[in-house]
Write an enzyme that holds these catalytic residues in place. Structure first.
Site, PDB file in Angstrom:
ATOM      1  N   SER A   7     -45.176 -52.350  63.334  1.00  0.00           N
ATOM      2  CA  SER A   7     -44.879 -52.579  61.711  1.00  0.00           C
ATOM      3  C   SER A   7     -42.872 -52.626  61.940  1.00  0.00           C
ATOM      4  CB  SER A   7     -45.039 -51.464  61.521  1.00  0.00           C
ATOM      5  OG  SER A   7     -44.674 -51.327  59.927  1.00  0.00           O
ATOM      6  N   LYS A  27     -45.974 -46.111  65.558  1.00  0.00           N
ATOM      7  CA  LYS A  27     -45.945 -47.189  66.121  1.00  0.00           C
ATOM      8  C   LYS A  27     -44.347 -47.946  66.849  1.00  0.00           C
ATOM      9  CE  LYS A  27     -49.388 -49.197  63.522  1.00  0.00           C
ATOM     10  NZ  LYS A  27     -50.134 -49.839  63.865  1.00  0.00           N
ATOM     11  N   TYR A  86     -45.858 -41.992  61.104  1.00  0.00           N
ATOM     12  CA  TYR A  86     -46.396 -43.309  61.153  1.00  0.00           C
ATOM     13  C   TYR A  86     -45.790 -44.543  62.174  1.00  0.00           C
ATOM     14  CZ  TYR A  86     -47.892 -48.325  60.084  1.00  0.00           C
ATOM     15  OH  TYR A  86     -48.272 -49.242  60.787  1.00  0.00           O
TER      16      TYR A  86
END
Ligand code: NAD
Ligand code: WQD
Length: 332
Positions: free
Chosen positions: A124, A152, A148
């Protein structure tokens, strides 16, 4: 090639399954339906004109992933399965580390054991943190600004270490910007099981009257109209980017890393105006305070993907809006 798509019933995975088929490969889906519904698979079959293979289960079940890799004679894996709500990751970080980092580790271990070493990873643009320069190129420093994003980055680092240690591995890290839109059939699209947090699903909800008004978070950003700017990319273009990345595995560097975006920034108010123009629907909205953690502007440098993958986006903002709306207003 036979391609395993973990999280293949989800928003991006389902569109990528069709792109994989279009390219002449065979998709095999594995999903635990924690954020998708099983009948997506029937709708995919309707679009494809034949049923697709789906395995119902969790990527953290090593026996299941290993047996799927072997029984389905998988050549490469695209790993979408993850949890993706930023606010939820702040409230419940352990579940995010468990599902996103634990899930990726489990898939890589199963692949290693079965001798499948071609991997495409859903990352992302959030890994860039607050932009130090725009557009964001792949060499921009990375920084996790929430759990989050941290998951990643941890997975990206795990892959880099793996490829460095064993040259038999081939991996592509794809950093998505803001996916929106839906398949032109209107049969599949973004269908989260909980309350949406992302802008486009909330725009369609406001247009449908399912929420009173869309809140426009922040009107005092240093952007042309004061609202925040993002790089919205049609999910069908994003899906095609995965096929391009699969084709490039094995050519050039063992580890490849690409931004997938359009390179164009659009503000919240511009997106609302484009939606109204494309659909004729009205989007009641009200200005609100900035959302904590948001940055003023993010958009991709896309030259690397264009040059090395021969991929470029084909859908404009009007198509993104029209396709999102067609899916939101489909007969249910
Ligand atoms: P999604 O929630 O629609 O799809 C993810 C799918 O994975 C769902 O079908 C879910 O049921 C499944 N899943 C989750 N955990 C699983 C597990 N442990 N085992 C098996 N299946 C599991 O999300 P999406 O928007 O399609 O995102 C796909 C990937 O792209 C994710 O890795 C996400 O982090 C990443 N990504 C998404 C966006 C975005 O804005 N949508 C942006 C950047 C990156
Ligand atoms: C877009 C813009 C909001 C809702 C997030 C994740 C990122 C990636 C994509 C997974 C922002 C504004 C939003 C609303 C608004 N996901 N907005 N009113 O924040 O760019 O990125 O999704 O990897 O990691 O952080 O996307 O769609 O939430 O917001 O004004 O009700 O819309 O402030 O400027 P974001 P978004």
């Amino acid at each position: 090639m036979r391609i395993l798509l973990t999280g293949g019933a989800g928003y991006i995975g389902s569109h990528t399954a069709l792109a994989v088929l279009d390219a002449g490969h065979e998709p095999v889906l594995l999903d635990n339906f924690s954020n998708s519904v099983p009948d997506v698979v029937d709708r995919l079959g309707e679009i494809a004109g034949r049923p697709l293979t789906i395995v119902n289960g969790d990527v953290r079940d090593p026996g299941l992933v290993r047996s799927t890799l072997a029984a389905e004679r998988i050549d490469a894996v695209i790993h979408f399965a993850a949890s993706k709500a930023v606010a939820e990751s702040v409230a419940d970080p352990l579940s995010y580390y468990a599902n996103n980092v634990g899930g990726t580790l489990a898939v890589l271990e199963a692949m290693e054991a079965e001798g499948v070493r071609s991997f495409v990873f859903s990352s992302s643009a959030t890994v860039y943190g607050g932009p130090q320069r725009l557009p964001l190129d792949e060499d921009h420093p990375t920084q996790a600004v929430n759990p989050y994003g941290q998951t990643k980055l941890m997975c990206e680092n795990m892959l880099m270490d793996l490829v460095r240690a064993d040259r038999g591995w081939r991996a592509s890290i794809l950093r998505y910007f803001n996916p929106v839109g839906a398949h032109s059939s209107g049969l599949i699209g973004e269908e989260p099981t909980g309350i949406p947090n992302n802008l486009m699903p909330l725009v369609t909800r406001a247009a449908l009257g399912e929420i009173d008004r869309l809140q426009v978070y922040g009107t005092d950003y240093p952007t042309p109209d004061g609202t925040a700017v993002r790089d919205y990319i049609h999910v069908v273009d994003l899906a095609r980017g995965h096929v391009a990345a699969l084709d490039a595995l094995g050519k050039g560097e063992a580890l490849q890393l690409y931004n997938l975006g359009t390179g164009r920034g659009t503000s919240v108010l511009e997106l609302i105006a484009a939606f109204v123009q494309a659909t004729g629907a009205s989007v009641p909205h009200v200005t609100a305070a900035r959302r904590p953690g948001d940055v003023a502007a993010m958009y991709a440098a896309v030259g690397k993907a264009e040059r090395e993958l021969g991929w470029r986006t084909m859908h404009d903002l009007a198509q993104m809006c029209a396709d999102s709306w067609r899916f939101a207003t489909r007969p249910k």
